[in-house]
Design a protein around this motif. Structure first.
Motif, PDB file in Angstrom:
ATOM      1  N   GLU A 193       0.846  -1.193   0.000  1.00  0.00           N
ATOM      2  CA  GLU A 193       0.000   0.000   0.000  1.00  0.00           C
ATOM      3  C   GLU A 193       0.880   1.241   0.000  1.00  0.00           C
ATOM      4  O   GLU A 193       1.975   1.227   0.561  1.00  0.00           O
ATOM      5  N   SER A 232      -4.862   2.920   1.981  1.00  0.00           N
ATOM      6  CA  SER A 232      -5.313   1.578   1.645  1.00  0.00           C
ATOM      7  C   SER A 232      -5.933   1.712   0.259  1.00  0.00           C
ATOM      8  O   SER A 232      -6.941   2.399   0.087  1.00  0.00           O
ATOM      9  N   VAL A 237      -6.126   6.308   4.958  1.00  0.00           N
ATOM     10  CA  VAL A 237      -6.836   5.683   6.081  1.00  0.00           C
ATOM     11  C   VAL A 237      -6.321   6.168   7.431  1.00  0.00           C
ATOM     12  O   VAL A 237      -6.975   5.938   8.443  1.00  0.00           O
ATOM     13  N   ALA A 342       0.199  -0.231  11.640  1.00  0.00           N
ATOM     14  CA  ALA A 342      -0.242  -0.684  10.316  1.00  0.00           C
ATOM     15  C   ALA A 342      -1.156  -1.901  10.411  1.00  0.00           C
ATOM     16  O   ALA A 342      -2.154  -2.000   9.679  1.00  0.00           O
ATOM     17  N   TYR A 346      -4.771   0.232  11.042  1.00  0.00           N
ATOM     18  CA  TYR A 346      -5.170   0.559   9.672  1.00  0.00           C
ATOM     19  C   TYR A 346      -5.320  -0.649   8.750  1.00  0.00           C
ATOM     20  O   TYR A 346      -5.863  -0.518   7.658  1.00  0.00           O
ATOM     21  N   SER A 347      -4.804  -1.766   9.165  1.00  0.00           N
ATOM     22  CA  SER A 347      -4.836  -2.960   8.320  1.00  0.00           C
ATOM     23  C   SER A 347      -4.339  -2.656   6.901  1.00  0.00           C
ATOM     24  O   SER A 347      -4.941  -3.053   5.909  1.00  0.00           O
ATOM     25  N   SER A 348      -3.241  -1.939   6.864  1.00  0.00           N
ATOM     26  CA  SER A 348      -2.685  -1.517   5.568  1.00  0.00           C
ATOM     27  C   SER A 348      -1.232  -1.975   5.471  1.00  0.00           C
ATOM     28  O   SER A 348      -0.392  -1.572   6.286  1.00  0.00           O
ATOM     29  N   ASP A 349      -0.945  -2.790   4.484  1.00  0.00           N
ATOM     30  CA  ASP A 349       0.392  -3.382   4.359  1.00  0.00           C
ATOM     31  C   ASP A 349       1.346  -2.404   3.665  1.00  0.00           C
ATOM     32  O   ASP A 349       1.721  -2.590   2.508  1.00  0.00           O
ATOM     33  N   VAL A 350       1.739  -1.371   4.412  1.00  0.00           N
ATOM     34  CA  VAL A 350       2.668  -0.393   3.826  1.00  0.00           C
ATOM     35  C   VAL A 350       4.090  -0.935   3.755  1.00  0.00           C
ATOM     36  O   VAL A 350       4.959  -0.335   3.115  1.00  0.00           O
ATOM     37  N   PRO A 373      -5.739  -8.212   3.492  1.00  0.00           N
ATOM     38  CA  PRO A 373      -5.844  -7.259   4.599  1.00  0.00           C
ATOM     39  C   PRO A 373      -6.142  -7.947   5.936  1.00  0.00           C
ATOM     40  O   PRO A 373      -5.557  -7.595   6.963  1.00  0.00           O
ATOM     41  N   ARG A 377      -3.340  -8.457   9.250  1.00  0.00           N
ATOM     42  CA  ARG A 377      -3.580  -8.009  10.627  1.00  0.00           C
ATOM     43  C   ARG A 377      -2.919  -8.947  11.641  1.00  0.00           C
ATOM     44  O   ARG A 377      -2.452  -8.518  12.685  1.00  0.00           O
TER      45      ARG A 377
END
Lengths: 405, 365
Positions: A193, A232, A237, A342, A346-350, A373, A377
């Motif tokens: 992301e 995201s 997000v 993360a 935010y559940s965002s795989d940055v 997603p 987590r």
């Protein structure tokens, strides 16, 4: 005679051809855009494009009086698309907006939360715009508001902002620079992301005059970097702070240099400052019983630049080793903090763990693609940091202060 | 001004000409990427097509060596008879004409897409084609000398394009490889190979070579090296642009735009624009010369110097008529033209090789 006529004819034709072409642009007719902000219009749908346009005549070197003139002009326009808004800038600009020198695209928070894909087409398709512009989001404000901010030490705000970003990348590492090119790639790549710098307007109360050497009017607002904006897909997000942003940067191998504060190895409530001179990280995504598990290995090499209390590593070498352990803990703590934000918030795989899984285990990725997603987590991440302190600056030990009594 | 069979070119000039032939489609509008489902597989298309091209060039060079002083049209007549020779001559003339037409249009579209959207592409195509026709009219030696002069300059630009974006390359973008299997790469490989088949012009150039006995070694080595360079360029593009590569219309131009060294050395694309004009100009000149040579030899014309200008006029018109827009050009090249030209050129080469074996026996070297 025949040859002469031919030469004359060629010269005449050359004169006609050299007078210009369909795409001619006279420099005095161009409005050089240096920074662009994107927001939603205050009323209705569409896109509001705000620009900082450079006023070349405000840079006149001969007449010092010219320096009093503000070097930029702010112009805004709205349209159903970014292209239409850009064209509508002509309604108030006597010169043609010229995008080739635009270096920043600043997204207002509200616009970024709704999704930014609307504007990517304009900035990547138009041949005048460039893929190497910096993308940023301004926190709790409209992008347009940020265009009013200026810098005390740089007349041209776009240049000031660029210096700020480059310094953050090279010396601080507390944000993650992202060009439009990187942003577009992250958007189009599975399992990663986008993450881009977050800015905040640093308000300055207009008490008293602020007259610098340039005798410019008061600067009411400046710009401050404040961590990073987490996306995201194409939607903002949330935010992560400076330490968490650096945690992401450690993992993504984007730290060039930074300073880390660790506890003093000998005395409580005292500190040591380390300057990271080299950092490398490797991400390995493996499969344990068919489930992905991540291993992050980070090597950090730093110099000691400050000790707030005396210590003589020559005599107490184990304290030197203790500082290396503290460095490892500090880096790991930042990575853990970033992971927590993360994964849980935010559940965002940055970090791009999904991307590495797709790259290294494409068959397994097929199973996880749709539900990544959720899987992200609870993804187990093992972090291993190896720290090394190389130099101690110009001192071998910290100076001791003699007790005055 | 020398014209006809007496004209001679050096092996270096031959290599320079072939270099320009292959360079244009790689740096201009190239339809190859549109056919690959995953961009990381794209370099394989370049590598495999280069290997196939080595085989093709080897065959063509050996055929030329076995017929000293004879062009492909002349030895086709020798091997297959006058009527078939004439037919092949006309088909080859059409082939070279079409190659020149799409090369010119590629350049026009590239300028429209990159920096001059308002100027009709007819302006670029017309100016360059007329200049190219003038060079072709002056003969092969003039075209070859121009190529020889420009070759190192353009090579430097290409090397800059290969080296300076290396800092932007992310090697993780090369995996996973062949996720959808080798079969999905075949269309892209065919298109790249189709561009390599433009080396068919060798069939006309070999009789003019000063050292024809060395032609196979030179051309095979050059094709391999060129393939390596094109594959490297493709790898760099994959490493820089990742999954967005297939969305880009002018990849080499955008790659040049990514170059930034030390915050002062950038906007290198200007060099690429210059190299577009120069390299495409040489290629179009060579193709016009090849077209005229095919007609001259097929119909045994003694006077042909009026042909290049007529060809240029026709070429300018056809570059507009053949392709409605950039998308239709890319589609035409990617599908019908690839199938047609690959079938035609490979069938012709195979036919000549078999006829050579039947008529002339085995290897004479």
């Amino acid at each position: 005679m025949k040859t002469r006529r031919l030469i004359c004819a060629v010269m005449l034709l050359a004169m006609i051809a050299s007078t210009g072409c369909w795409d001619r642009r006279e420099i005095e007719n161009l409005a050089f855009i240096s920074t662009t902000a994107i927001d939603r219009p205050e009323r209705g749908d569409g896109i509001r494009v705000s620009t900082q346009i450079i006023k070349p005549f405000a840079f006149g070197p001969e007449d010092p009086g010219d320096l009093q003139e503000r070097p930029i002009w702010l112009a805004s326009a709205e349209g159903r698309t970014a292209g239409e808004a850009s064209a509508n800038l002509r309604d108030e600009s006597p010169r043609t907006p010229f995008w080739a020198h635009n270096v920043h695209v600043i997204l207002g928070e509200e616009f970024a939360r709704e999704g930014v894909s609307d504007i990517l087409g304009f900035f990547t398709r138009d041949p005048e715009t460039r893929r190497r512009v910096h993308m940023m989001v301004v926190r709790e404000a409209r992008g347009e508001d940020l265009l009013h901010a200026e810098f005390e030490l740089q007349r041209l705000p776009a240049l000031g902002l660029e210096r700020l970003l480059l310094a953050a990348e090279r010396f601080i590492g507390t944000t993650l620079l992202s060009e439009l090119h990187d942003f577009a790639i992250d958007l189009e790549t599975e399992g990663i992301e986008p993450i881009i710098p977050a800015l905040r307007i640093a308000e300055r109360p207009p008490e008293g005059d602020i007259h610098g050497e340039l005798q410019q009017d008061e600067i009411y607002g400046s710009i401050r970097l404040e961590g990073a904006a987490v996306f995201s897909g194409d939607q903002l997000v949330g935010w992560i702070d400076r330490g968490e942003a650096r945690g992401v940067a450690w993992t993504r191998n984007e730290i060039q240099s930074t300073k880390i504060i660790i506890p003093h190895p000998a005395q409580e409530n005292e500190h040591a400052t380390l300057r990271v001179i080299n950092a490398n990280s490797e991400v390995d995504v493996g499969l344990t019983l068919g489930r992905p598990a991540v291993r992050v290995e980070i090597d950090v090499c730093a110099d000691l630049v400050e000790l707030t209390a005396p210590m003589d590593p020559f005599l107490d070498y184990h304290r030197w080793r203790a500082m290396e352990k503290a460095l490892e803990s500090a880096v790991e703590e930042e990575v853990r903090a970033a992971l927590s934000a993360a994964q849980r918030e935010y559940s965002s795989d940055v970090f791009g763990f999904g991307y590495h899984l797709a790259r290294l285990h494409p068959e397994a990725w097929e199973d996880y693609r749709e539900r990544w997603p959720e899987e992200f987590r609870n993804l187990p991440v093992h972090v291993q940091v190896r720290g090394e302190i190389k130099e101690s600056g110009l001192l071998m030990r910290a100076p001791e202060v003699e007790d005055g009594e | 001004m020398k014209t006809g069979a007496r004209e001679q070119i050096s092996p270096y000039q031959l290599i320079a000409l072939l270099f320009f032939v292959r360079l244009a489609p790689r740096t201009l509008v190239c339809p190859t990427t549109m056919t690959v489902p995953r961009t990381q597989d794209l370099w394989l298309a370049d590598a495999v097509s280069a290997m196939l091209a080595v085989g093709f060039v080897f065959t063509l060079s050996r055929l030329g060596q076995r017929h000293p002083g004879r062009s492909i049209i002349q030895y086709t007549e020798d091997l297959l008879g006058r009527p078939v020779g004439m037919l092949i001559g006309m088909l080859l003339a059409g082939y070279f004409f079409f190659v020149a037409a799409y090369t010119a249009r590629m350049l026009g579209e590239a300028f429209n897409m990159s920096i001059m959207p308002f100027t009709p592409n007819l302006v670029f195509i017309g100016a360059l084609t007329l200049l190219a026709a003038n060079a072709a009219r002056s003969g092969l030696e003039v075209v070859a000398r121009t190529g020889e002069f420009l070759f190192p300059l353009i090579l430097i630009v290409l090397l800059l394009l290969l080296v300076l974006p290396l800092g932007q390359v992310d090697s993780t973008r090369f995996l996973p490889l062949l996720r959808d299997g080798l079969v999905r790469v075949i269309p892209a490989t065919s298109i790249e190979f189709m561009f390599y088949l433009e080396f068919m012009v060798l069939g006309l150039l070999i009789p003019h070579l000063r050292a024809p006995e060395k032609v196979t070694r030179f051309t095979v080595l050059f094709t391999a090296a060129n393939g390596l360079m094109m594959t490297a360029m493709c790898l760099i593009m994959v490493g820089v642009f990742g999954p967005t590569l297939d969305a880009l219309g002018l990849q080499a131009f955008l790659l040049a735009r990514m170059i930034r060294v030390g915050e002062f050395f950038e906007r290198v694309e200007a060099l690429l624009l210059a190299s577009w004009v120069l390299s495409t100009g040489v290629k179009i000149a060579l193709m016009i010369w090849a077209f005229c040579t095919c007609l001259r030899q097929t119909f045994s014309l003694h006077r042909w110097r009026h042909l290049p200008y007529a060809a240029a006029a026709l070429l300018i018109a056809c570059s507009q008529l053949f392709f409605a827009d950039v998308v239709s050009m890319a589609r035409l090249l990617a599908e019908p033209w690839t199938v047609t030209s690959v079938t035609f050129i490979l069938s012709l080469t195979a036919l000549l090789w078999i006829a050579q074996l039947v008529r002339g026996g085995g290897d004479t070297d």
